[in-house]
Write a protein that holds these residues in place. Structure first.
Motif, PDB file in Angstrom:
ATOM      1  N   GLY A  63     -16.910 -36.222 -15.825  1.00 29.13           N
ATOM      2  CA  GLY A  63     -17.162 -37.516 -15.058  1.00 29.13           C
ATOM      3  C   GLY A  63     -17.718 -38.461 -15.855  1.00 29.13           C
ATOM      4  O   GLY A  63     -18.221 -39.618 -15.508  1.00 29.13           O
ATOM      5  N   MET A  64     -16.908 -38.664 -17.186  1.00 29.23           N
ATOM      6  CA  MET A  64     -17.192 -39.653 -18.363  1.00 29.23           C
ATOM      7  C   MET A  64     -16.050 -40.625 -17.928  1.00 29.23           C
ATOM      8  O   MET A  64     -15.166 -40.374 -17.453  1.00 29.23           O
ATOM      9  CB  MET A  64     -17.339 -39.135 -19.492  1.00 29.23           C
TER      10      MET A  64
ATOM     11  N   PRO B 271     -19.281 -28.909 -23.415  1.00 26.77           N
ATOM     12  CA  PRO B 271     -20.098 -29.535 -24.565  1.00 26.77           C
ATOM     13  C   PRO B 271     -20.352 -30.952 -24.464  1.00 26.77           C
ATOM     14  O   PRO B 271     -21.234 -31.405 -24.863  1.00 26.77           O
ATOM     15  CB  PRO B 271     -18.956 -29.210 -25.575  1.00 26.77           C
ATOM     16  N   LEU B 272     -19.488 -31.680 -23.722  1.00 24.14           N
ATOM     17  CA  LEU B 272     -19.797 -33.205 -23.243  1.00 24.14           C
ATOM     18  C   LEU B 272     -20.726 -33.239 -22.440  1.00 24.14           C
ATOM     19  O   LEU B 272     -21.853 -34.125 -22.531  1.00 24.14           O
ATOM     20  CB  LEU B 272     -18.479 -33.772 -22.606  1.00 24.14           C
ATOM     21  N   LEU B 273     -21.097 -32.608 -21.388  1.00 27.57           N
ATOM     22  CA  LEU B 273     -22.355 -32.516 -20.552  1.00 27.57           C
ATOM     23  C   LEU B 273     -23.496 -32.081 -21.514  1.00 27.57           C
ATOM     24  O   LEU B 273     -24.675 -32.517 -21.122  1.00 27.57           O
ATOM     25  CB  LEU B 273     -22.127 -31.577 -19.381  1.00 27.57           C
ATOM     26  N   ALA B 274     -23.381 -31.251 -22.266  1.00 26.10           N
ATOM     27  CA  ALA B 274     -24.456 -31.034 -23.263  1.00 26.10           C
ATOM     28  C   ALA B 274     -25.004 -32.331 -24.055  1.00 26.10           C
ATOM     29  O   ALA B 274     -26.189 -32.375 -24.070  1.00 26.10           O
ATOM     30  CB  ALA B 274     -24.352 -30.044 -24.636  1.00 26.10           C
ATOM     31  N   PHE B 275     -23.849 -33.049 -24.550  1.00 24.92           N
ATOM     32  CA  PHE B 275     -24.520 -34.237 -25.053  1.00 24.92           C
ATOM     33  C   PHE B 275     -24.987 -35.199 -24.128  1.00 24.92           C
ATOM     34  O   PHE B 275     -26.317 -35.770 -24.409  1.00 24.92           O
ATOM     35  CB  PHE B 275     -23.097 -34.960 -25.544  1.00 24.92           C
TER      36      PHE B 275
ATOM     37  N   ILE C 227      -9.033 -35.107 -20.781  1.00 27.80           N
ATOM     38  CA  ILE C 227      -9.184 -34.284 -19.750  1.00 27.80           C
ATOM     39  C   ILE C 227     -10.670 -33.559 -19.606  1.00 27.80           C
ATOM     40  O   ILE C 227     -11.399 -33.683 -18.480  1.00 27.80           O
ATOM     41  CB  ILE C 227      -8.443 -32.775 -19.823  1.00 27.80           C
ATOM     42  N   ALA C 228     -11.405 -33.330 -20.746  1.00 30.80           N
ATOM     43  CA  ALA C 228     -12.657 -32.943 -20.732  1.00 30.80           C
ATOM     44  C   ALA C 228     -13.491 -34.009 -20.047  1.00 30.80           C
ATOM     45  O   ALA C 228     -14.506 -33.906 -19.515  1.00 30.80           O
ATOM     46  CB  ALA C 228     -13.055 -32.567 -22.038  1.00 30.80           C
ATOM     47  N   GLY C 229     -13.183 -35.364 -20.663  1.00 34.43           N
ATOM     48  CA  GLY C 229     -13.974 -36.533 -20.380  1.00 34.43           C
ATOM     49  C   GLY C 229     -13.951 -36.753 -18.851  1.00 34.43           C
ATOM     50  O   GLY C 229     -14.966 -36.741 -18.244  1.00 34.43           O
ATOM     51  N   ARG C 230     -12.883 -36.720 -18.256  1.00 42.91           N
ATOM     52  CA  ARG C 230     -12.996 -36.901 -16.749  1.00 42.91           C
ATOM     53  C   ARG C 230     -13.568 -35.908 -16.022  1.00 42.91           C
ATOM     54  O   ARG C 230     -14.008 -35.962 -15.267  1.00 42.91           O
ATOM     55  CB  ARG C 230     -11.463 -36.829 -16.539  1.00 42.91           C
TER      56      ARG C 230
ATOM     57  N   LEU D   6     -28.796 -38.897 -20.308  1.00 47.67           N
ATOM     58  CA  LEU D   6     -27.942 -39.920 -20.053  1.00 47.67           C
ATOM     59  C   LEU D   6     -27.039 -39.184 -18.599  1.00 47.67           C
ATOM     60  O   LEU D   6     -26.587 -38.015 -18.441  1.00 47.67           O
ATOM     61  CB  LEU D   6     -26.839 -40.156 -20.883  1.00 47.67           C
ATOM     62  N   ASP D   7     -26.777 -40.076 -17.475  1.00 47.22           N
ATOM     63  CA  ASP D   7     -26.014 -39.733 -16.622  1.00 47.22           C
ATOM     64  C   ASP D   7     -24.637 -39.570 -17.073  1.00 47.22           C
ATOM     65  O   ASP D   7     -24.136 -40.735 -17.815  1.00 47.22           O
ATOM     66  CB  ASP D   7     -26.027 -40.978 -15.459  1.00 47.22           C
ATOM     67  N   PRO D   8     -23.783 -38.574 -17.024  1.00 46.79           N
ATOM     68  CA  PRO D   8     -22.292 -38.579 -17.493  1.00 46.79           C
ATOM     69  C   PRO D   8     -21.501 -39.790 -17.446  1.00 46.79           C
ATOM     70  O   PRO D   8     -20.715 -40.092 -18.357  1.00 46.79           O
ATOM     71  CB  PRO D   8     -21.842 -37.247 -16.952  1.00 46.79           C
TER      72      PRO D   8
END
Length: 231
Positions: free
Chosen positions: A193-194, A161-165, A187-190, A171-173
């Protein structure tokens, strides 16, 4: 690299978890137990809610779980309940829960948007509840993207879902910060690659979050200072 977007968790991040969800849980347990103390204590036990103190314990599976997972958890104390109906009741109660932000959201979000940042919300709550809460806080229109666990992108701690945003905002993650109050968020953010930013307005403490975070802030109101300091 200069940030181009910030993706917020909702509960415990945009809104203080304890100030919002402890009262919700008390009301929900009263409703579901229909005044029967033994049933209320069963629900409190499976959700790891301290019924006497009226607070969630930090180990509660409800804190970072999806709405469906929360309903499945509660159903263990209500074996005769239909899971879909139970989830609908819980979602309805959640959508009406009064939210308590840790800071004045309107000027904060205006500041961030004024820096050219795309803003989004990714919550393991339902998208319906998320939109209801953001509308009640008068900030729905400040966000470019809003998703819940049921929006078709998956749920945290998966990075999808983060990559969908990031994809929707082009935007590059690596130019996106994921801001949250739980290890699920970080954990999701890392994994996406955010930049992972922790806030202490949930139930997890600094020592629990710090190993997963690039930065730990008291609450989201400190984001402008953090952005200024990080260049």
């Amino acid at each position: 690299m200069t940030l181009g977007g910030i993706l917020f968790d909702k509960d415990g991040t945009l809104f203080d978890f304890g100030a919002t969800w402890n009262a919700w849980a008390v009301g929900l347990i009263q409703h579901l137990s229909e005044g029967d103390l033994r049933t209320a204590r069963r629900i409190a036990e499976v959700t790891d809610f301290d019924l006497d103190a009226g607070v969630f314990r930090p180990t509660s599976p409800i804190i970072a779980g999806t709405g469906r997972e929360a309903a499945e958890c509660v159903s263990r104390a209500l074996p005769d309940a239909h899971i879909d109906a139970l989830e609908a009741v819980m979602n309805d109660h959640a959508a009406r829960a009064p939210q308590v932000p840790p800071t004045d959201l309107v000027p904060l979000l205006n500041d961030l948007a004024g820096r050219g940042l795309n803003l989004g919300v990714m919550t393991n709550d339902s998208e319906y509840a998320a939109r209801a809460h953001l509308t009640a806080a008068n900030v729905l229109d400040r966000f470019d993207w809003i998703a819940g666990f049921d929006s078709g992108h998956g749920a945290k701690p998966a990075p999808t879902p983060l990559l969908a945003f990031a994809s929707q905002m082009d935007l590059d993650p690596a130019r996106v910060a994921m801001v949250g109050d739980s290890t699920h968020d970080l954990i999701a953010g890392r994994a996406a690659g955010m930049v992972a930013i922790a806030v202490l307005t949930g139930l997890a403490d600094h020592d629990t979050l710090a190993p997963y975070a690039h930065a730990v802030l008291p609450h989201i109101g400190h984001l402008p200072d953090w952005l200024n300091a990080s260049g």
